[in-house]
Scaffold this motif. Sequence first.
Motif, PDB file in Angstrom:
ATOM      1  N   THR A 146     119.381  67.415  14.567  1.00 53.19           N
ATOM      2  CA  THR A 146     119.478  68.426  15.624  1.00 53.19           C
ATOM      3  C   THR A 146     118.874  67.951  16.938  1.00 53.19           C
ATOM      4  OG1 THR A 146     117.401  69.465  14.961  1.00 53.19           O
ATOM      5  CG2 THR A 146     119.433  70.312  13.950  1.00 53.19           C
ATOM      6  N   SER A 147     118.440  66.684  17.004  1.00 53.23           N
ATOM      7  CA  SER A 147     117.841  66.131  18.224  1.00 53.23           C
ATOM      8  C   SER A 147     118.885  65.962  19.314  1.00 53.23           C
ATOM      9  CB  SER A 147     117.194  64.772  17.935  1.00 53.23           C
ATOM     10  OG  SER A 147     116.173  64.912  17.000  1.00 53.23           O
ATOM     11  N   HIS A 148     118.472  66.256  20.521  1.00 51.93           N
ATOM     12  CA  HIS A 148     119.357  66.092  21.673  1.00 51.93           C
ATOM     13  C   HIS A 148     119.056  64.807  22.448  1.00 51.93           C
ATOM     14  CE1 HIS A 148     120.995  70.105  21.182  1.00 51.93           C
ATOM     15  NE2 HIS A 148     119.756  70.547  21.025  1.00 51.93           N
ATOM     16  N   TYR A 149     117.841  64.302  22.305  1.00 51.70           N
ATOM     17  CA  TYR A 149     117.404  63.146  23.078  1.00 51.70           C
ATOM     18  C   TYR A 149     116.893  62.047  22.151  1.00 51.70           C
ATOM     19  CZ  TYR A 149     117.440  66.749  26.649  1.00 51.70           C
ATOM     20  OH  TYR A 149     117.814  67.765  27.481  1.00 51.70           O
ATOM     21  N   SER A 150     117.030  60.803  22.593  1.00 52.29           N
ATOM     22  CA  SER A 150     116.600  59.675  21.774  1.00 52.29           C
ATOM     23  C   SER A 150     115.094  59.692  21.540  1.00 52.29           C
ATOM     24  CB  SER A 150     117.021  58.357  22.413  1.00 52.29           C
ATOM     25  OG  SER A 150     116.386  58.190  23.669  1.00 52.29           O
ATOM     26  N   TRP A 151     114.318  60.167  22.527  1.00 50.88           N
ATOM     27  CA  TRP A 151     112.862  60.187  22.356  1.00 50.88           C
ATOM     28  C   TRP A 151     112.446  61.171  21.261  1.00 50.88           C
ATOM     29  CZ3 TRP A 151     110.875  64.967  23.256  1.00 50.88           C
ATOM     30  CH2 TRP A 151     111.566  65.803  24.153  1.00 50.88           C
TER      31      TRP A 151
END
Length: 167
Positions: free
Chosen positions: A74-79
């Motif tokens: 569910t992550s939107h960003y690589s960080w």
Amino acid sequence: LLLHGVSGSGKSYYAEYLAEQLGIPVIKKKASDLESCWVGVTEQNIAKAFEEAKIEKAMLIIDEGDHFIADRSTSHYSWERSRTEEMLQQIEAHPYPVVFTTNLMENIDKAAMRRFTYKTKFDYLTIDQVKIAWKDYFPDAKLPQDIHLSRLCPGDFATVYKKASFE
């Protein structure tokens, strides 16, 4: 060790108690101790926390740890994925006890779930436990029979006790 359950149920307190019983020091970290607005610094802070615990031979407690082991799907960003991956690698390699507490078990990454040898749920107090907590916090007051005493946690008693002490 993953301690999960309702807010105020004593997860963090239990982790500290367990370290005391084991005779080892505690290093406790919360999100604000580890999180950084700079790319890569959160991962460095995570690594430093584990290194500190290793040097001190301490139990590392990550309070509200779901923030750092969130479901990567569910992550939107690589960080977001990067900090989870760093945490997973550190947990895997760490030689001393690591305890995560969370109220949000459903948000935890499946790979993180495999890293925890024990997963323990902390729930609301039973009626018998409520009676014990009442006697512990309010030894001079009789337990009222006409009030509803469900869905309570030790944190609820602590809050009422603090308020009563203040007033």
